[in-house]
Design a protein around this motif. Structure first.
Motif, PDB file in Angstrom:
ATOM      1  N   ILE A  36      42.285  42.225  43.341  1.00 28.68           N
ATOM      2  CA  ILE A  36      41.319  42.642  42.330  1.00 28.68           C
ATOM      3  C   ILE A  36      41.517  44.107  41.995  1.00 28.68           C
ATOM      4  O   ILE A  36      41.634  44.946  42.898  1.00 28.68           O
ATOM      5  CB  ILE A  36      39.880  42.418  42.831  1.00 28.68           C
ATOM      6  N   ARG A  37      41.555  44.416  40.722  1.00 23.67           N
ATOM      7  CA  ARG A  37      41.617  45.809  40.263  1.00 23.67           C
ATOM      8  C   ARG A  37      40.216  46.223  39.825  1.00 23.67           C
ATOM      9  O   ARG A  37      39.567  45.528  39.051  1.00 23.67           O
ATOM     10  CB  ARG A  37      42.595  45.940  39.109  1.00 23.67           C
ATOM     11  N   ILE A  38      39.764  47.384  40.329  1.00 25.57           N
ATOM     12  CA  ILE A  38      38.415  47.891  40.076  1.00 25.57           C
ATOM     13  C   ILE A  38      38.512  49.307  39.518  1.00 25.57           C
ATOM     14  O   ILE A  38      39.302  50.110  40.010  1.00 25.57           O
ATOM     15  CB  ILE A  38      37.596  47.905  41.400  1.00 25.57           C
ATOM     16  N   THR A  39      37.695  49.628  38.535  1.00 32.03           N
ATOM     17  CA  THR A  39      37.728  50.968  37.928  1.00 32.03           C
ATOM     18  C   THR A  39      37.103  52.036  38.814  1.00 32.03           C
ATOM     19  O   THR A  39      37.430  53.206  38.683  1.00 32.03           O
ATOM     20  CB  THR A  39      36.996  50.968  36.566  1.00 32.03           C
ATOM     21  N   ALA A  40      36.237  51.657  39.725  1.00 36.20           N
ATOM     22  CA  ALA A  40      35.520  52.628  40.566  1.00 36.20           C
ATOM     23  C   ALA A  40      36.465  53.304  41.566  1.00 36.20           C
ATOM     24  O   ALA A  40      37.415  52.688  42.044  1.00 36.20           O
ATOM     25  CB  ALA A  40      34.394  51.934  41.324  1.00 36.20           C
ATOM     26  N   PRO A  41      36.188  54.562  41.905  1.00 40.30           N
ATOM     27  CA  PRO A  41      36.992  55.261  42.925  1.00 40.30           C
ATOM     28  C   PRO A  41      36.560  54.833  44.329  1.00 40.30           C
ATOM     29  O   PRO A  41      35.430  54.394  44.529  1.00 40.30           O
ATOM     30  CB  PRO A  41      36.649  56.733  42.682  1.00 40.30           C
ATOM     31  N   PRO A  42      37.441  55.008  45.317  1.00 39.02           N
ATOM     32  CA  PRO A  42      37.096  54.624  46.689  1.00 39.02           C
ATOM     33  C   PRO A  42      36.310  55.732  47.400  1.00 39.02           C
ATOM     34  O   PRO A  42      36.708  56.229  48.448  1.00 39.02           O
ATOM     35  CB  PRO A  42      38.459  54.404  47.331  1.00 39.02           C
ATOM     36  N   VAL A  43      35.199  56.120  46.834  1.00 38.53           N
ATOM     37  CA  VAL A  43      34.394  57.223  47.363  1.00 38.53           C
ATOM     38  C   VAL A  43      32.963  56.735  47.593  1.00 38.53           C
ATOM     39  O   VAL A  43      32.361  56.131  46.706  1.00 38.53           O
ATOM     40  CB  VAL A  43      34.387  58.413  46.370  1.00 38.53           C
ATOM     41  N   ASN A  48      33.426  49.350  46.876  1.00 43.30           N
ATOM     42  CA  ASN A  48      32.848  48.143  47.484  1.00 43.30           C
ATOM     43  C   ASN A  48      31.733  47.579  46.611  1.00 43.30           C
ATOM     44  O   ASN A  48      31.648  46.374  46.381  1.00 43.30           O
ATOM     45  CB  ASN A  48      32.297  48.449  48.880  1.00 43.30           C
ATOM     46  N   LYS A  49      30.873  48.451  46.128  1.00 43.82           N
ATOM     47  CA  LYS A  49      29.757  48.013  45.279  1.00 43.82           C
ATOM     48  C   LYS A  49      30.282  47.405  43.980  1.00 43.82           C
ATOM     49  O   LYS A  49      29.826  46.348  43.546  1.00 43.82           O
ATOM     50  CB  LYS A  49      28.844  49.200  44.982  1.00 43.82           C
ATOM     51  N   ALA A  50      31.265  48.057  43.358  1.00 39.62           N
ATOM     52  CA  ALA A  50      31.846  47.546  42.120  1.00 39.62           C
ATOM     53  C   ALA A  50      32.566  46.225  42.352  1.00 39.62           C
ATOM     54  O   ALA A  50      32.505  45.312  41.523  1.00 39.62           O
ATOM     55  CB  ALA A  50      32.807  48.574  41.529  1.00 39.62           C
ATOM     56  N   CYS A  51      33.217  46.114  43.496  1.00 37.29           N
ATOM     57  CA  CYS A  51      33.919  44.885  43.851  1.00 37.29           C
ATOM     58  C   CYS A  51      32.938  43.722  43.987  1.00 37.29           C
ATOM     59  O   CYS A  51      33.162  42.641  43.441  1.00 37.29           O
ATOM     60  CB  CYS A  51      34.683  45.105  45.150  1.00 37.29           C
ATOM     61  N   CYS A  52      31.832  43.949  44.679  1.00 39.24           N
ATOM     62  CA  CYS A  52      30.816  42.900  44.848  1.00 39.24           C
ATOM     63  C   CYS A  52      30.208  42.500  43.505  1.00 39.24           C
ATOM     64  O   CYS A  52      30.018  41.318  43.236  1.00 39.24           O
ATOM     65  CB  CYS A  52      29.726  43.375  45.808  1.00 39.24           C
ATOM     66  N   GLN A  65      24.111  37.940  46.463  1.00 37.28           N
ATOM     67  CA  GLN A  65      24.771  36.870  47.196  1.00 37.28           C
ATOM     68  C   GLN A  65      26.175  37.258  47.641  1.00 37.28           C
ATOM     69  O   GLN A  65      26.822  36.507  48.365  1.00 37.28           O
ATOM     70  CB  GLN A  65      24.856  35.605  46.337  1.00 37.28           C
ATOM     71  N   VAL A  66      26.664  38.420  47.214  1.00 32.60           N
ATOM     72  CA  VAL A  66      28.026  38.847  47.531  1.00 32.60           C
ATOM     73  C   VAL A  66      27.977  40.123  48.361  1.00 32.60           C
ATOM     74  O   VAL A  66      27.357  41.103  47.957  1.00 32.60           O
ATOM     75  CB  VAL A  66      28.847  39.102  46.242  1.00 32.60           C
ATOM     76  N   THR A  67      28.620  40.102  49.527  1.00 32.62           N
ATOM     77  CA  THR A  67      28.675  41.272  50.400  1.00 32.62           C
ATOM     78  C   THR A  67      30.069  41.419  50.989  1.00 32.62           C
ATOM     79  O   THR A  67      30.796  40.436  51.143  1.00 32.62           O
ATOM     80  CB  THR A  67      27.672  41.169  51.574  1.00 32.62           C
ATOM     81  N   LYS A  77      39.938  43.415  52.398  1.00 34.49           N
ATOM     82  CA  LYS A  77      38.539  43.144  52.712  1.00 34.49           C
ATOM     83  C   LYS A  77      38.297  41.643  52.832  1.00 34.49           C
ATOM     84  O   LYS A  77      39.081  40.839  52.336  1.00 34.49           O
ATOM     85  CB  LYS A  77      37.630  43.676  51.602  1.00 34.49           C
ATOM     86  N   THR A  78      37.195  41.310  53.454  1.00 36.22           N
ATOM     87  CA  THR A  78      36.689  39.945  53.430  1.00 36.22           C
ATOM     88  C   THR A  78      35.320  40.003  52.773  1.00 36.22           C
ATOM     89  O   THR A  78      34.470  40.787  53.177  1.00 36.22           O
ATOM     90  CB  THR A  78      36.573  39.357  54.848  1.00 36.22           C
ATOM     91  N   VAL A  79      35.152  39.215  51.731  1.00 29.74           N
ATOM     92  CA  VAL A  79      33.906  39.192  50.968  1.00 29.74           C
ATOM     93  C   VAL A  79      33.194  37.878  51.244  1.00 29.74           C
ATOM     94  O   VAL A  79      33.802  36.811  51.218  1.00 29.74           O
ATOM     95  CB  VAL A  79      34.192  39.350  49.455  1.00 29.74           C
TER      96      VAL A  79
END
Length: 95
Positions: A36-43, A48-52, A65-67, A77-79
């Protein structure tokens, strides 16, 4: 093949996250993990929040429902998705 584990409450999906991408998108399957490509930075947990949020939107479930259950600080990661079966996840991802 996507690595999904199902139990009575939901599913766990292995993912690989690429932060700071141009768009939020699914980029395929890599070594059993959904890439998955996410626009949010890893900060500060922003990726993680954007990924969920992205996975919830993709699968048509509520954000709550997603964590992230494993890999909070890494790309791998494991979601955990509550309330869906493995078949439902595969149907929504591939059709």
């Amino acid at each position: 093949m996507l690595d999904i584990k199902e139990d009575s409450a939901g599913v766990s999906i292995k993912i690989r996250v690429q932060p700071r991408a141009a768009n939020n998108q699914v980029a395929g399957v890599m070594e059993g993990a959904l890439k998955i490509r996410i626009t949010a930075p890893p900060v500060d947990g922003a990726a993680n929040k954007a990924c969920c949020s992205f996975i919830a939107e993709l699968l048509g479930v509520a954000k709550g429902q997603v964590t992230v259950s494993q890999g909070h600080t890494g790309r791998n990661k494991t979601v955990r998705v509550e309330g869906l079966t493995a078949r439902q996840v595969l149907d929504k991802l591939y059709y």
